[in-house]
Motif scaffolding. Structure first.
Motif, PDB file in Angstrom:
ATOM      1  N   ASP A   1       0.867  -1.184   0.000  1.00 42.03           N
ATOM      2  CA  ASP A   1       0.000   0.000   0.000  1.00 42.03           C
ATOM      3  C   ASP A   1       0.900   1.229   0.000  1.00 42.03           C
ATOM      4  OD1 ASP A   1      -1.695   2.129   0.499  1.00 42.03           O
ATOM      5  OD2 ASP A   1      -2.666   1.213   2.230  1.00 42.03           O
ATOM      6  N   ARG A   2       1.025   1.871  -1.126  1.00 43.52           N
ATOM      7  CA  ARG A   2       1.961   2.991  -1.286  1.00 43.52           C
ATOM      8  C   ARG A   2       1.666   4.155  -0.335  1.00 43.52           C
ATOM      9  NH1 ARG A   2       6.302   1.431  -3.212  1.00 43.52           N
ATOM     10  NH2 ARG A   2       6.827   3.363  -4.217  1.00 43.52           N
ATOM     11  N   ARG A   3       0.453   4.175   0.247  1.00 38.90           N
ATOM     12  CA  ARG A   3       0.115   5.252   1.197  1.00 38.90           C
ATOM     13  C   ARG A   3       0.668   4.968   2.595  1.00 38.90           C
ATOM     14  NH1 ARG A   3      -6.072   4.550   0.611  1.00 38.90           N
ATOM     15  NH2 ARG A   3      -5.224   2.455   0.679  1.00 38.90           N
ATOM     16  N   ALA A   4       0.975   3.728   2.865  1.00 37.58           N
ATOM     17  CA  ALA A   4       1.408   3.314   4.206  1.00 37.58           C
ATOM     18  C   ALA A   4       2.929   3.364   4.332  1.00 37.58           C
ATOM     19  CB  ALA A   4       0.916   1.906   4.505  1.00 37.58           C
ATOM     20  N   LYS A   5       3.389   3.648   5.538  1.00 40.10           N
ATOM     21  CA  LYS A   5       4.808   3.624   5.872  1.00 40.10           C
ATOM     22  C   LYS A   5       5.054   2.407   6.761  1.00 40.10           C
ATOM     23  CE  LYS A   5       6.047   7.828   4.316  1.00 40.10           C
ATOM     24  NZ  LYS A   5       5.116   8.810   4.416  1.00 40.10           N
ATOM     25  N   VAL A   6       6.041   1.591   6.404  1.00 42.57           N
ATOM     26  CA  VAL A   6       6.375   0.417   7.203  1.00 42.57           C
ATOM     27  C   VAL A   6       7.678   0.668   7.955  1.00 42.57           C
ATOM     28  CG1 VAL A   6       5.089  -1.229   5.797  1.00 42.57           C
ATOM     29  CG2 VAL A   6       7.470  -0.729   5.243  1.00 42.57           C
ATOM     30  N   LEU A   7       7.783   0.010   9.081  1.00 47.31           N
ATOM     31  CA  LEU A   7       8.885   0.270  10.003  1.00 47.31           C
ATOM     32  C   LEU A   7       9.691  -0.992  10.283  1.00 47.31           C
ATOM     33  CD1 LEU A   7       6.664   2.254  12.487  1.00 47.31           C
ATOM     34  CD2 LEU A   7       8.191   3.222  10.755  1.00 47.31           C
ATOM     35  N   HIS A   8      10.991  -0.784  10.419  1.00 47.34           N
ATOM     36  CA  HIS A   8      11.907  -1.867  10.763  1.00 47.34           C
ATOM     37  C   HIS A   8      12.916  -1.344  11.778  1.00 47.34           C
ATOM     38  CE1 HIS A   8      10.651  -4.745   7.693  1.00 47.34           C
ATOM     39  NE2 HIS A   8      10.450  -3.691   6.924  1.00 47.34           N
ATOM     40  N   MET A   9      13.357  -2.249  12.634  1.00 42.77           N
ATOM     41  CA  MET A   9      14.426  -1.923  13.574  1.00 42.77           C
ATOM     42  C   MET A   9      15.730  -1.807  12.795  1.00 42.77           C
ATOM     43  SD  MET A   9      13.171  -1.915  16.713  1.00 42.77           S
ATOM     44  CE  MET A   9      14.533  -2.239  17.814  1.00 42.77           C
ATOM     45  N   THR A  10      16.564  -0.873  13.227  1.00 40.91           N
ATOM     46  CA  THR A  10      17.921  -0.821  12.706  1.00 40.91           C
ATOM     47  C   THR A  10      18.802  -1.595  13.681  1.00 40.91           C
ATOM     48  OG1 THR A  10      18.465   1.163  13.947  1.00 40.91           O
ATOM     49  CG2 THR A  10      17.531   1.475  11.706  1.00 40.91           C
ATOM     50  N   GLU A  11      20.034  -1.793  13.293  1.00 37.14           N
ATOM     51  CA  GLU A  11      20.974  -2.440  14.211  1.00 37.14           C
ATOM     52  C   GLU A  11      21.111  -1.614  15.489  1.00 37.14           C
ATOM     53  OE1 GLU A  11      25.637  -3.574  14.057  1.00 37.14           O
ATOM     54  OE2 GLU A  11      24.459  -4.130  12.285  1.00 37.14           O
ATOM     55  N   ALA A  12      21.171  -0.296  15.330  1.00 36.81           N
ATOM     56  CA  ALA A  12      21.269   0.591  16.500  1.00 36.81           C
ATOM     57  C   ALA A  12      20.026   0.472  17.373  1.00 36.81           C
ATOM     58  CB  ALA A  12      21.483   2.037  16.060  1.00 36.81           C
ATOM     59  N   GLY A  13      18.863   0.324  16.755  1.00 33.22           N
ATOM     60  CA  GLY A  13      17.624   0.175  17.513  1.00 33.22           C
ATOM     61  C   GLY A  13      17.586  -1.118  18.295  1.00 33.22           C
ATOM     62  N   THR A  14      18.055  -2.188  17.682  1.00 33.44           N
ATOM     63  CA  THR A  14      18.101  -3.485  18.356  1.00 33.44           C
ATOM     64  C   THR A  14      19.062  -3.432  19.541  1.00 33.44           C
ATOM     65  OG1 THR A  14      17.554  -4.608  16.303  1.00 33.44           O
ATOM     66  CG2 THR A  14      18.596  -5.942  18.025  1.00 33.44           C
ATOM     67  N   GLU A  15      20.217  -2.798  19.329  1.00 32.04           N
ATOM     68  CA  GLU A  15      21.176  -2.659  20.426  1.00 32.04           C
ATOM     69  C   GLU A  15      20.609  -1.780  21.536  1.00 32.04           C
ATOM     70  OE1 GLU A  15      25.444  -0.633  21.410  1.00 32.04           O
ATOM     71  OE2 GLU A  15      25.217  -1.515  19.412  1.00 32.04           O
ATOM     72  N   ALA A  16      19.961  -0.684  21.156  1.00 36.75           N
ATOM     73  CA  ALA A  16      19.365   0.210  22.154  1.00 36.75           C
ATOM     74  C   ALA A  16      18.332  -0.538  22.988  1.00 36.75           C
ATOM     75  CB  ALA A  16      18.736   1.422  21.474  1.00 36.75           C
ATOM     76  N   LEU A  17      17.495  -1.303  22.327  1.00 39.51           N
ATOM     77  CA  LEU A  17      16.457  -2.038  23.038  1.00 39.51           C
ATOM     78  C   LEU A  17      17.063  -3.033  24.026  1.00 39.51           C
ATOM     79  CD1 LEU A  17      13.407  -2.011  23.127  1.00 39.51           C
ATOM     80  CD2 LEU A  17      13.393  -3.730  21.331  1.00 39.51           C
ATOM     81  N   SER A  18      18.131  -3.693  23.638  1.00 36.49           N
ATOM     82  CA  SER A  18      18.758  -4.644  24.554  1.00 36.49           C
ATOM     83  C   SER A  18      19.404  -3.923  25.744  1.00 36.49           C
ATOM     84  CB  SER A  18      19.764  -5.535  23.836  1.00 36.49           C
ATOM     85  OG  SER A  18      20.896  -4.812  23.438  1.00 36.49           O
ATOM     86  N   ARG A  19      19.950  -2.745  25.502  1.00 38.57           N
ATOM     87  CA  ARG A  19      20.538  -1.961  26.607  1.00 38.57           C
ATOM     88  C   ARG A  19      19.466  -1.347  27.489  1.00 38.57           C
ATOM     89  NH1 ARG A  19      24.188   2.415  24.739  1.00 38.57           N
ATOM     90  NH2 ARG A  19      24.383   2.712  26.979  1.00 38.57           N
ATOM     91  N   LEU A  20      18.335  -0.966  26.887  1.00 35.62           N
ATOM     92  CA  LEU A  20      17.249  -0.344  27.653  1.00 35.62           C
ATOM     93  C   LEU A  20      16.510  -1.347  28.526  1.00 35.62           C
ATOM     94  CD1 LEU A  20      15.880   1.970  24.860  1.00 35.62           C
ATOM     95  CD2 LEU A  20      16.601   2.754  27.133  1.00 35.62           C
TER      96      LEU A  20
END
Length: 159
Positions: free
Chosen positions: A88-107
């Motif tokens: 759906d070209r109107r929708a924005k999809v989201l993915h974790m980045t490597e930095a996001g994955t690392e941040a989540l593990s540290r948080l």
């Protein structure tokens, strides 16, 4: 008139203020500038890679019109990537980045500590009962919220 200190709305508001303050204290102590809503968004994107922003808003019970700002900040921090959906070209999809994955593990440990601090006035059985009752009370009035929790529909695989 009922005593203000016996009104659930007043007590819930106070506990929310305290919960946010404790959350900020714990995550700032490990060097992060993050809000509880941003953390919730990261958790849900990590659990649902490729989720669209509207579905994310429903999963964290956040207003659909303001989820873009939350996502913007997480993208700016380098924790999420956002792309146009192929379906759906109107929708924005989201993915974790490597930095996001690392941040989540540290948080994780800091957020867990914050949860313990928030419930520190309760023994373990009381804390368990409190969480159970919070779920029950919240689920009973979920539909009255301007931003109700909307779980992702589970799809079943056909043989």
């Amino acid at each position: 008139m009922q005593d203000l200190e016996q009104m659930p709305g007043h007590l819930i508001r106070r506990l929310q203020q305290i919960a946010v303050a404790v959350f900020h204290t714990e995550v700032e102590a490990i060097g992060f500038d993050m809000t509880p809503v941003q953390f919730a968004a990261l958790v849900r994107v990590s659990e649902h890679p490729g989720i669209d922003q509207i579905t994310l808003a429903g999963l964290i019970a956040y207003d659909r019109t303001t989820i873009a700002g939350v996502v913007d900040r997480l993208v700016q921090k380098g924790f999420l990537s956002r792309a146009v959906s192929e379906k759906d070209r109107r929708a924005k999809v989201l993915h974790m980045t490597e930095a996001g994955t690392e941040a989540l593990s540290r948080l994780g440990p800091a957020v867990e500590k914050a949860q313990q601090v928030m419930l520190s006035g309760l023994d373990s059985q009381e804390a368990e009962d409190f969480i159970r009752l919070l779920h029950k009370a919240t689920e009973a009035v979920n539909g009255l919220s301007r931003a109700p929790l909307r779980p992702v529909a589970r799809t079943t695989q056909k043989d």
